[in-house]
Design an enzyme around this catalytic site. Structure first.
Site, short mmCIF file in Angstrom:
data_model
loop_
_atom_site.label_atom_id
_atom_site.label_comp_id
_atom_site.label_asym_id
_atom_site.label_seq_id
_atom_site.Cartn_x
_atom_site.Cartn_y
_atom_site.Cartn_z
CB CYS A 73 -1.67 -7.27 5.81
SG CYS A 73 -2.79 -5.94 6.26
CG HIS A 74 0.41 -10.23 3.45
ND1 HIS A 74 -0.40 -9.21 3.03
CD2 HIS A 74 -0.28 -11.38 3.27
CE1 HIS A 74 -1.53 -9.73 2.58
NE2 HIS A 74 -1.49 -11.04 2.72
N GLY A 75 3.40 -9.07 7.08
CA GLY A 75 4.69 -9.04 7.76
C GLY A 75 5.78 -8.21 7.13
#
Length: 179
Positions: free
Chosen positions: A143-145
């Site tokens: 999703c956001h790393g």
């Protein structure tokens, strides 16, 4: 006046009315307790909730390097059977390199077993196992790393904390109890 006194005996003697007051009060108290009991009892968790409070997992079939996902209280739990190389690698990481410093020893009960709640601490996504820079046992949240190592510690990305540890214990060498 509910009790009578005599000149010979200055202490009051109980009357029939005193007995009726006590008996009525006792019956009333029992009645109130009987009426309140169902209200108090309904606040107890039901049997399905109590059954979900703990989960027993057979870990004998998990090979080294493999990660098993089980469900506990509606959450994914990652059970990782770590290799000696993975253990050596995570224990060699200096704490000053970690965003949320924690030793590997403080995160496991047995070095070869890692048990974490598989929910990213950034926005609650479920990280992928064996993905990202730590393909051999780490976790990656697409999703956001956010990247977690083989000990579930945050190494890169926006997540503020390590993967959460559930309450667990080893019931035997082959059984793990979560909850």
């Amino acid at each position: 006046m509910t009790a009578t006194t005599t000149l010979d005996n200055p202490a009051p003697t109980p009357t029939r009315r005193d007995f009726l007051y006590l008996a009525t009060g006792a019956v009333g108290g029992v009645g109130v307790a009987a009426a309140i009991w169902p209200l108090i009892n309904q606040m107890s968790p039901d049997a399905t909730t109590l059954a979900a409070a703990s989960t027993e997992v057979d870990i004998s079939g998990i090979a080294e390097g493999q990660i098993l996902t089980v469900k506990w209280r509606g959450k994914p739990i990652f059970i990782s059977h770590r290799t000696p190389e993975e253990i050596k690698e995570v224990r060699a990481v200096p704490l000053n390199e970690l965003k949320d410093p924690a030793t590997d020893q403080s995160r496991v009960q047995k070095p070869e077993w890692l048990v974490v709640i598989g929910i990213c601490t950034h926005l609650g996504c479920v990280p992928l196992k064996n993905e990202g820079p730590f393909k051999d046992g780490g976790f990656f949240c697409p999703c956001h790393g956010s990247v977690y190592d083989q000990s579930g510690r945050i190494r890169q990305g926006p997540a503020p904390a390590n993967l959460v540890l559930p309450p667990y214990k080893f019931a035997s060498d082959t059984k793990l109890t979560i909850g």
